[in-house]
Structures are given as structure tokens and as C-alpha cells.
Design an enzyme around this catalytic site. Structure first.
Site, PDB file in Angstrom:
ATOM      1  N   ARG A  94      65.900 -24.163 -18.880  1.00  0.00           N
ATOM      2  CA  ARG A  94      67.253 -24.135 -17.869  1.00  0.00           C
ATOM      3  C   ARG A  94      68.229 -23.783 -18.559  1.00  0.00           C
ATOM      4  NH1 ARG A  94      64.318 -29.206 -16.545  1.00  0.00           N
ATOM      5  NH2 ARG A  94      63.057 -28.841 -14.749  1.00  0.00           N
ATOM      6  N   GLU A 113      80.960 -10.142  -9.043  1.00  0.00           N
ATOM      7  CA  GLU A 113      80.981  -8.777  -8.388  1.00  0.00           C
ATOM      8  C   GLU A 113      81.272  -9.196  -7.001  1.00  0.00           C
ATOM      9  OE1 GLU A 113      78.386  -5.787  -9.984  1.00  0.00           O
ATOM     10  OE2 GLU A 113      78.260  -5.135  -7.804  1.00  0.00           O
ATOM     11  N   HIS A 170      71.198   5.838  -9.299  1.00  0.00           N
ATOM     12  CA  HIS A 170      70.182   5.054  -9.275  1.00  0.00           C
ATOM     13  C   HIS A 170      69.036   5.828  -8.219  1.00  0.00           C
ATOM     14  CE1 HIS A 170      71.708   0.874 -10.538  1.00  0.00           C
ATOM     15  NE2 HIS A 170      71.193   1.322 -11.648  1.00  0.00           N
ATOM     16  N   GLU A 193      78.836   6.219 -19.498  1.00  0.00           N
ATOM     17  CA  GLU A 193      79.709   5.174 -19.220  1.00  0.00           C
ATOM     18  C   GLU A 193      80.888   5.068 -20.010  1.00  0.00           C
ATOM     19  OE1 GLU A 193      78.184   2.906 -17.221  1.00  0.00           O
ATOM     20  OE2 GLU A 193      75.952   3.028 -17.587  1.00  0.00           O
ATOM     21  N   ASN A 253      80.483   0.274 -11.133  1.00  0.00           N
ATOM     22  CA  ASN A 253      79.109   0.896 -10.346  1.00  0.00           C
ATOM     23  C   ASN A 253      79.631   2.241  -9.891  1.00  0.00           C
ATOM     24  OD1 ASN A 253      77.760  -1.497 -10.813  1.00  0.00           O
ATOM     25  ND2 ASN A 253      78.310  -2.163  -8.645  1.00  0.00           N
ATOM     26  N   LYS A 256      86.249  -3.105 -19.431  1.00  0.00           N
ATOM     27  CA  LYS A 256      85.365  -4.261 -18.859  1.00  0.00           C
ATOM     28  C   LYS A 256      85.391  -5.378 -18.896  1.00  0.00           C
ATOM     29  CE  LYS A 256      80.328  -4.889 -18.028  1.00  0.00           C
ATOM     30  NZ  LYS A 256      78.988  -4.480 -18.051  1.00  0.00           N
ATOM     31  N   HIS A 275      69.302   6.308 -18.061  1.00  0.00           N
ATOM     32  CA  HIS A 275      70.282   5.684 -17.115  1.00  0.00           C
ATOM     33  C   HIS A 275      71.636   6.333 -17.387  1.00  0.00           C
ATOM     34  CE1 HIS A 275      72.382   2.690 -14.957  1.00  0.00           C
ATOM     35  NE2 HIS A 275      72.998   2.473 -16.107  1.00  0.00           N
ATOM     36  N   ARG A 319      84.635  -5.951  -9.696  1.00  0.00           N
ATOM     37  CA  ARG A 319      83.506  -5.497 -10.584  1.00  0.00           C
ATOM     38  C   ARG A 319      82.738  -4.440 -10.024  1.00  0.00           C
ATOM     39  NH1 ARG A 319      79.910  -9.548 -14.715  1.00  0.00           N
ATOM     40  NH2 ARG A 319      78.616  -7.547 -15.520  1.00  0.00           N
ATOM     41  N   HIS A 376      76.855   5.095  -9.822  1.00  0.00           N
ATOM     42  CA  HIS A 376      75.525   4.362  -9.688  1.00  0.00           C
ATOM     43  C   HIS A 376      74.562   4.325  -8.463  1.00  0.00           C
ATOM     44  CE1 HIS A 376      77.056   2.751 -13.526  1.00  0.00           C
ATOM     45  NE2 HIS A 376      75.982   2.024 -13.711  1.00  0.00           N
ATOM     46  N   LYS A 431      75.666  -9.812 -17.221  1.00  0.00           N
ATOM     47  CA  LYS A 431      74.429  -9.330 -16.209  1.00  0.00           C
ATOM     48  C   LYS A 431      73.264  -9.349 -17.029  1.00  0.00           C
ATOM     49  CE  LYS A 431      76.681  -6.776 -12.501  1.00  0.00           C
ATOM     50  NZ  LYS A 431      77.039  -5.348 -11.705  1.00  0.00           N
TER      51      LYS A 431
HETATM   52  P1  NAD Z   1      67.173   1.093 -24.513  1.00  0.00           P
HETATM   53  O1  NAD Z   1      67.655  -0.375 -24.701  1.00  0.00           O
HETATM   54  O2  NAD Z   1      65.911   1.305 -23.971  1.00  0.00           O
HETATM   55  O3  NAD Z   1      67.589   1.876 -26.097  1.00  0.00           O
HETATM   56  C1  NAD Z   1      67.411   3.379 -26.101  1.00  0.00           C
HETATM   57  C2  NAD Z   1      66.334   3.974 -27.049  1.00  0.00           C
HETATM   58  O4  NAD Z   1      67.218   3.730 -28.182  1.00  0.00           O
HETATM   59  C3  NAD Z   1      65.055   2.854 -27.367  1.00  0.00           C
HETATM   60  O5  NAD Z   1      63.926   3.605 -27.619  1.00  0.00           O
HETATM   61  C4  NAD Z   1      65.595   2.145 -28.648  1.00  0.00           C
HETATM   62  O6  NAD Z   1      64.339   1.864 -29.560  1.00  0.00           O
HETATM   63  C5  NAD Z   1      66.477   2.953 -29.397  1.00  0.00           C
HETATM   64  N1  NAD Z   1      67.495   2.443 -30.070  1.00  0.00           N
HETATM   65  C6  NAD Z   1      68.299   1.319 -30.123  1.00  0.00           C
HETATM   66  N2  NAD Z   1      69.144   1.208 -30.968  1.00  0.00           N
HETATM   67  C7  NAD Z   1      69.087   2.165 -31.656  1.00  0.00           C
HETATM   68  C8  NAD Z   1      69.744   2.609 -32.937  1.00  0.00           C
HETATM   69  N3  NAD Z   1      70.732   2.191 -33.226  1.00  0.00           N
HETATM   70  N4  NAD Z   1      69.206   3.873 -33.469  1.00  0.00           N
HETATM   71  C9  NAD Z   1      67.956   4.439 -33.361  1.00  0.00           C
HETATM   72  N5  NAD Z   1      67.260   4.128 -31.932  1.00  0.00           N
HETATM   73  C10 NAD Z   1      67.976   3.121 -31.387  1.00  0.00           C
HETATM   74  O7  NAD Z   1      68.127   1.639 -23.782  1.00  0.00           O
HETATM   75  P2  NAD Z   1      69.808   1.409 -23.347  1.00  0.00           P
HETATM   76  O8  NAD Z   1      70.261   2.980 -22.792  1.00  0.00           O
HETATM   77  O9  NAD Z   1      70.491   0.963 -24.526  1.00  0.00           O
HETATM   78  O10 NAD Z   1      69.893   0.639 -22.262  1.00  0.00           O
HETATM   79  C11 NAD Z   1      69.247   0.775 -20.971  1.00  0.00           C
HETATM   80  C12 NAD Z   1      69.325  -0.487 -20.157  1.00  0.00           C
HETATM   81  O11 NAD Z   1      70.460  -1.159 -19.975  1.00  0.00           O
HETATM   82  C13 NAD Z   1      68.668  -0.116 -18.689  1.00  0.00           C
HETATM   83  O12 NAD Z   1      67.627  -1.056 -18.681  1.00  0.00           O
HETATM   84  C14 NAD Z   1      69.902  -0.594 -17.724  1.00  0.00           C
HETATM   85  O13 NAD Z   1      69.387  -1.227 -16.607  1.00  0.00           O
HETATM   86  C15 NAD Z   1      70.610  -1.634 -18.685  1.00  0.00           C
HETATM   87  N6  NAD Z   1      71.835  -1.582 -18.375  1.00  0.00           N
HETATM   88  C16 NAD Z   1      72.368  -3.121 -18.307  1.00  0.00           C
HETATM   89  C17 NAD Z   1      73.733  -3.224 -17.846  1.00  0.00           C
HETATM   90  C18 NAD Z   1      74.306  -4.630 -17.539  1.00  0.00           C
HETATM   91  O14 NAD Z   1      75.369  -4.723 -17.461  1.00  0.00           O
HETATM   92  N7  NAD Z   1      73.443  -5.542 -18.139  1.00  0.00           N
HETATM   93  C19 NAD Z   1      74.687  -2.083 -17.613  1.00  0.00           C
HETATM   94  C20 NAD Z   1      74.071  -0.841 -18.045  1.00  0.00           C
HETATM   95  C21 NAD Z   1      72.616  -0.790 -18.296  1.00  0.00           C
HETATM   96  N1  GLY Z   2      77.318  -2.445 -15.467  1.00  0.00           N
HETATM   97  C1  GLY Z   2      77.859  -2.797 -14.250  1.00  0.00           C
HETATM   98  C2  GLY Z   2      78.450  -4.317 -14.568  1.00  0.00           C
HETATM   99  O1  GLY Z   2      78.321  -4.739 -15.599  1.00  0.00           O
HETATM  100  O2  GLY Z   2      78.964  -4.774 -13.601  1.00  0.00           O
END
Ligand code: NAD
Ligand code: GLY
Length: 370
Positions: A122, A238, A253, A186, A246, A228, A267, A242, A249, A144
């Protein structure tokens, strides 16, 4: 130089620290938050191979016992199966409510670990150590968390704020150029949505950010997080402001859905095309000038990012399918299309109930098929 940005959320406020060498200091910085002197560190196998030893040594030097959980890299890990596997491994470690989980990786690891922490017994606290530019400027901040399902991305999740975020700029040196550019999308998004001076600064210094020049990188990452943090502090769930985060997006998306959320379109690349489209659509609707739209597009293209659907593998895409994805997006309300549009550079606003026919005509003008 280390910069500290506070995310102001009352009793759940926390610091985001930005600077080089923070992993070497992680043990010292995390110790006050780990009363039991232990943490489960969740990472992907790539991050463990590249940076695991440094974090392990930093924690152990402070008498902290890390239990490592390394998962396969890639979006598919952010799934029901990934959640079940991670939850089971946390249970096997015998963690309880007083313990803290550490997410060490990109957005995939941060989103999955944060969500697992939000439901584990929980709710258990967690710390973010983001290792991609995208995770540092966006996903690790704001709470998020989510997993994907076969029906769409990020559809099952929770708001769960971390205790601390450590954005070590040094780890970005091992990131591929493509991942670095995707994260930069971003960064430029923040300038486009709410800070014209930052957008202008990026026009002048964006190449230095991408080359990881310390001063420019530090400012680019910290300014993004400041923006942010300010928005999340005003509107955690949001309800209003917030949504501006997007920008790009809804269009992005839809393209990610068409291309399967994988290597074909990262992404951040979807966000890049989406931001350029949001500005062009805003110009078509008369909200901003064509000059502003062209300047936004030029700023994105200068980073080597795509700005047109024709640059995306698999193009052209059918307009009706793109609109169907937009309508299914969780940001759509009762099937009405919601976009973040712009009155100018740095002046985004939320447009609700946008006419699907206007979107269709715009997509056709952008090369989508009928
Ligand atoms: P990811 O976590 O898949 O990382 C991308 C690649 O980089 C992976 O292959 C990873 O192994 C590699 N990697 C990570 N750090 C590294 C480093 N220092 N050196 C070498 N390689 C490295 O992708 P991402 O782009 O970091 O994140 C994308 C995800 O984030 C998506 O799922 C998206 O939906 C999510 N996201 C969430 C939010 C939120 O607010 N929570 C916002 C934007 C995106
Ligand atoms: N990435 C959009 C948010 O955090 O609201």
C-alpha cells in the site's frame, strides 16, 4: 556546481539535485532518508553495466546495503509482467513500509519502479536517480508513474512523488546521440511552452547542451526542472496548468501508437514532431503567426530532431487512424480532442473540444493519407 530545485508540495516536497558527480555522493545524500541503512536499487541491465559499480561503491562507503534488481532494458519492461516480476522481487527481499526503493535508470525504470513503490504494501517511499536526459528533465520529477497495457501507454499508474531526485550530469556521457537528442526534445518543449527567453537561449546554446558542455548542460537541465517543478507545485494532478507539459504529446502519441512505441520513433522524437505540428496547427487556426511556427520548427530541427511526419518510419499514416489514437489518449475527455496549442513562442495554452474535422484537414495538409 550542484543546483538544487525544490518541488513544493507541502509535506511531500522534495529536492531535485542537478550536477556532475552526484552518484559518487549518492550514499552521503541518501543516507538520511534510509533509516534502516538499506535500499533496493532497481535498474536496467545496461545502466547496471555502465554505472552500477559507481553507485554500489557510493552506497557501501556510507554503510548502506544495496540489493540490486536489474531488469531488461526497453519499453516492454514497463508492463504488467514487468510490474509482477519487480513486485515479487521486492517481496522476496522482505522490504517493508519503512524501506525505500531506488529507481536508477531512464524513464522506463523510473515509471515502473515508482508505480511498484506506490502499490507495494500500500505504498513505500522511493528515490529517483535518472540516467537519461529525458528522465532528468521530465519523467523523474513530478510523481507520474505508470505501466503500459496492450490498450495503450501509461494507462495504469499513480501519482507517487519521490523523496529525492539526483540528476547526475556525468552519466549522460554514455548515452547514445539519438537518446540525447530525444531528451533534448523535452528541454526545448519547456522553452516553447512557457519561457521565450529559454527558447532563445537554446537557439544560441542548444548545440553546447547536446555536446554535454558542462555550463550549458547544467543550465539547460536545471532550467527545465525549475519549470517542471513550478508547474507541478501549482497543479500536481493535472487539473489545469500541468496539462501544458503535454505540448506536442497529442500529435506525438498518435505517431508513437502507429509506430509501436519502439525504436522506430523514440518518445522524445514523437514529442519533437508533435511540438512542430502543434505550432503549425496553431498557425493554421490563427492562434500564432506562421513565423513563430517556422522558428519553433527550426529550433527543433537544429538539434537533428524530426519535425515532419514524413521523417517517421512507416509514413504516410492514415489521418483517421491518427485521430483515433488521439481520441483514445487518456488526456482526451469524453472523446473530445484536447491539444496544447500556442499563441506564440513560450505561450502555450490548453485547447479543449478541438474540432476533429479541423484536425483531419490539418493532418491531410501535413501528408497523412485520407
Ligand atoms: P529508457 O528508460 O528506455 O532509456 C532509454 C535507453 O537508454 C535504454 O536502453 C537504457 O538502457 C539506456 N540508458 C539509460 N541511461 C543510460 C546511460 N546513462 N547511458 C547509456 N544508456 C543509458 O527511456 P527514456 O527515454 O529515459 O524514458 C522513456 C519513458 O519515460 C517512456 O516510457 C515514457 O512514457 C516515460 N516518460 C514518463 C514521464 C513521466 O512524467 N513519468 C515523462 C516522459 C516520459
Ligand atoms: N510529462 C508530463 C507530466 O509530467 O505531466
Amino acid at each position: 556546481m550542484t543546483r538544487t530545485i525544490r518541488v513544493g508540495l507541502g509535506a511531500r516536497s522534495y529536492d531535485v539535485m542537478v550536477g556532475a558527480g552526484l552518484i559518487a555522493r549518492a550514499g552521503e545524500l541518501m543516507k538520511p532518508l534510509l533509516p534502516r541503512g538499506r535500499t533496493a536499487v532497481v535498474c536496467d541491465e545496461t545502466v547496471q553495466r555502465l554505472h552500477g559499480a559507481a553507485l554500489d561503491a557510493s552506497l557501501k562507503a556510507q554503510g548502506i546495503t544495496p540489493s540490486w534488481i536489474a531488469l531488461p532494458p526497453g519499453e516492454q519492461t514497463k508492463s504488467w509482467e514487468g510490474l509482477a516480476d519487480l513486485s515479487d522481487r521486492l517481496l522476496a527481499l522482505g522490504l517493508d513500509r519503512g524501506d525505500v526503493v531506488t529507481a536508477f535508470g531512464g524513464g522506463v525504470i523510473g515509471d515502473l519502479t515508482g508505480f511498484a513503490a506506490s502499490i507495494y504494501k500500500r505504498g513505500i517511499d522511493f528515490i529517483q536517480i535518472p540516467t537519461t536526459l529525458l528522465a532528468q528533465v521530465d519523467s523523474s520529477v513530478g510523481g507520474k508513474t505508470a505501466i503500459d497495457t496492450t490498450r495503450g501507454k501509461n494507462l495504469i499508474g499513480a501519482f507517487h512523488q519521490p523523496l529525492l531526485v539526483l540528476a547526475d550530469l556525468g552519466v549522460l556521457g554514455t548515452l547514445s546521440d539519438r537518446e540525447m537528442r530525444a531528451g533534448y526534445a523535452e528541454v526545448i518543449k519547456y522553452g516553447l511552452l512557457g519561457d521565450f527567453a529559454f527558447f532563445e537561449w537554446l537557439e544560441a546554446h542548444g548545440a553546447e547542451v547536446l555536446r554535454l558542455e558542462p555550463e550549458a548542460l547544467g543550465h539547460g537541465v536545471a532550467r527545465s526542472i525549475e519549470m517542471k517543478a513550478e508547474i507541478v507545485g501549482q497543479d500536481e494532478k493535472e487539473a489545469a496548468a500541468r496539462a501544458l507539459l503535454n505540448l506536442g504529446h497529442t500529435f506525438g502519441h498518435a505517431l508513437e501508437s502507429e509506430t509501436g512505441y519502439g525504436e522506430a520513433l523514440l518518445h522524445g522524437e514523437g514529442v519533437a514532431v508533435g511540438c512542430a505540428q502543434a505550432f503549425r496547427f496553431s498557425a493554421v487556426l490563427g492562434h500564432c503567426t506562421a513565423q513563430d511556427a517556422a522558428r519553433a520548427e527550426a529550433g527543433i530541427a537544429a538539434a537533428g530532431l524530426p519535425t515532419r511526419m514524413s521523417q517517421v518510419t512507416g509514413a504516410p499514416f492514415p489521418a483517421d487512424r491518427l485521430i483515433m489514437h488521439m481520441a483514445q489518449d487518456k488526456k482526451a475527455e469524453s472523446g473530445r480532442l484536447t491539444f496544447v496549442l500556442a499563441k506564440g513562442l513560450g505561450e502555450a495554452f490548453v485547447a479543449k473540444g478541438v474540432d476533429a474535422e479541423a484536425v483531419r484537414a490539418f493532418l491531410l495538409s501535413e501528408g497523412a493519407t485520407a
